[in-house]
Design a protein around this motif. Structure first.
Motif, PDB file in Angstrom:
ATOM      1  N   ASN A  56       2.239   4.684  -3.230  1.00 24.12           N
ATOM      2  CA  ASN A  56       3.543   4.022  -3.345  1.00 24.12           C
ATOM      3  C   ASN A  56       3.966   3.857  -4.795  1.00 24.12           C
ATOM      4  O   ASN A  56       3.236   3.285  -5.609  1.00 24.12           O
ATOM      5  N   GLU A  67       6.067   1.713  -6.651  1.00 27.61           N
ATOM      6  CA  GLU A  67       6.718   0.453  -6.295  1.00 27.61           C
ATOM      7  C   GLU A  67       7.609  -0.095  -7.410  1.00 27.61           C
ATOM      8  O   GLU A  67       7.656  -1.293  -7.675  1.00 27.61           O
ATOM      9  N   SER A 126       6.043   1.986   1.035  1.00 28.76           N
ATOM     10  CA  SER A 126       6.614   0.735   0.521  1.00 28.76           C
ATOM     11  C   SER A 126       8.072   0.870   0.114  1.00 28.76           C
ATOM     12  O   SER A 126       8.723  -0.130  -0.169  1.00 28.76           O
ATOM     13  N   ILE A 173       7.613  -3.804   5.109  1.00 28.02           N
ATOM     14  CA  ILE A 173       6.858  -3.550   3.874  1.00 28.02           C
ATOM     15  C   ILE A 173       7.755  -3.498   2.634  1.00 28.02           C
ATOM     16  O   ILE A 173       7.459  -4.162   1.628  1.00 28.02           O
ATOM     17  N   PRO A 174       8.874  -2.743   2.641  1.00 27.99           N
ATOM     18  CA  PRO A 174       9.724  -2.769   1.434  1.00 27.99           C
ATOM     19  C   PRO A 174      10.192  -4.186   1.063  1.00 27.99           C
ATOM     20  O   PRO A 174      10.234  -4.540  -0.127  1.00 27.99           O
ATOM     21  N   ILE A 214       7.480  -6.011  -0.828  1.00 30.14           N
ATOM     22  CA  ILE A 214       7.231  -5.498  -2.186  1.00 30.14           C
ATOM     23  C   ILE A 214       8.319  -5.945  -3.156  1.00 30.14           C
ATOM     24  O   ILE A 214       8.037  -6.372  -4.287  1.00 30.14           O
TER      25      ILE A 214
END
Length: 369
Positions: A75, A77, A116, A151-152, A155
């Protein structure tokens, strides 16, 4: 030339009793009975299947036995929209997972980055054996990862960035697709790697893989698919049985799984082997995935036993890790055992879905691994 004499061969759709396979590195030459042709080596097996295909994996991107940063390239991020990333550039062929995965009969993986991120990047189809990524690559780039789940949010909320809500996730994906659509329509344009990466998805040349677990997230994925006329597959799809009518109406393939996983998050509360069984019995094109490293890809075949216990035939269960994912990837020579097919083969000493069964040999591209 190699010869396999098998008590049972699963050819991608049916099980053939007491048959022989002849093959070399260029492919399968013969499947049938009573072949007397001599071979360099002859192998015997209780059961033979095509090499298993795992179509939503992070293998090689998130590695085993390494630190929190080194060996973790799944990922990026820093930005929730990263279509320009390419899995090929992050896969480590020396990840310890690769030899284990091959020993589990999984010969091919679609590696997708960026779970993510709302748009995570472009995937790569690989053989799970080779010294360099060039040796391993079958197709690259292939497909684009979209992520509509919690999930996003988890994060980017601490970073005080969008998406903080599911509305934000959908907005960011739509905005990126609209921008790419506008970019594609311009005669004179300033080069943009992001938009160039999304154009094949908008044109239907590349598949869109939506990571969605909850029913409402699956519904959002299908809405966006229809709005932009995408060629989509829904992955993970834990509550897909609740969206059965919509999935069937829109003929959306489902890559379900992993079937074996602890319910460590609210989005996994509904997880059950009954769900892929419902999808299969209702005619939905269904593959079973590992979601590696969530569930180790080397044990992909063990999940089939749970589906069979729900009443699915052995042939339909085996198809979920062979011919069905090959069809989703558009790879006609993979996931089948027939003349002209790839010589990716797995030899078992018993039924492939049973835990007590051992894998005797694995061939990739006709080479004994």
């Amino acid at each position: 030339m190699y010869k396999i004499i098998a008590e049972k061969i699963f050819d991608g759709t049916k099980i053939i009793e007491n048959a022989t396979i002849l093959f070399d590195e260029s492919g399968i030459k013969y499947v049938g009975k009573d072949n007397k042709e001599k071979a360099k080596n002859t192998f015997k097996a209780k059961f033979v299947t095509p090499g298993f295909i795992d179509i939503s994996s992070g293998i090689g991107l998130k590695e085993e036995s390494l630190g929190r940063i080194e060996g973790n390239d799944l990922n990026e991020e820093a930005n929730p929209i990263t279509p320009e990333l390419l899995a090929l550039d992050g896969i480590n062929p020396y990840d310890e997972s690769f030899p284990k995965t091959v020993k589990g009969g999984v010969t091919t993986s679609l590696v997708l980055p960026g779970l993510s991120n709302n748009i995570g990047g472009r995937g790569t189809i690989i053989h799970n054996s080779g010294n360099t990524i060039k040796d391993m690559t079958i197709k690259s780039p292939f497909g684009m990862r979209f992520s509509i789940n919690s999930i996003p949010k988890s994060i980017y909320t601490p970073q005080k960035k969008m998406p903080m809500t599911r509305m934000g996730s959908a907005y960011l994906i739509r905005e990126a697709l609209y921008k790419a659509k506008e970019y594609g329509g311009k005669k004179k344009k300033q080069f943009s790697m992001q938009e160039e990466s999304l154009l094949p998805v908008l044109e239907g040349k590349q598949k869109a893989f939506f990571a969605a677990l909850r029913a409402d997230d699956i519904a959002t994925s299908i809405r966006i698919t229809k709005e932009f006329n995408l060629n989509a597959v829904v992955t993970f799809a834990i509550e897909s049985d609740l969206m059965l009518d919509i999935i069937k109406e829109n003929k959306i393939p489902v890559a379900f799984g992993p079937v074996i996983l602890s319910r460590f998050g609210i989005e996994l509360k509904h997880l059950s082997p009954k769900i892929p069984a419902i999808l299969i019995e209702n005619g939905v094109e269904t593959a079973i995935i590992s979601g590696h490293p969530l569930y180790p890809a080397e044990f992909l075949r063990i999940q089939l036993g749970l589906i069979i216990a729900e009443g699915i035939s052995a042939e339909k269960a085996l198809a979920t890790v062979t011919s069905a994912p090959a069809k989703m990837l558009g790879m006609k020579k993979y996931g089948v055992v027939k003349k002209g097919a790839m010589s990716d083969l797995v030899l078992f000493d018993g039924k492939p879905w049973e835990t007590k069964t051992a894998i005797k040999n694995v061939f990739i591209n006709g080479k004994l691994i």
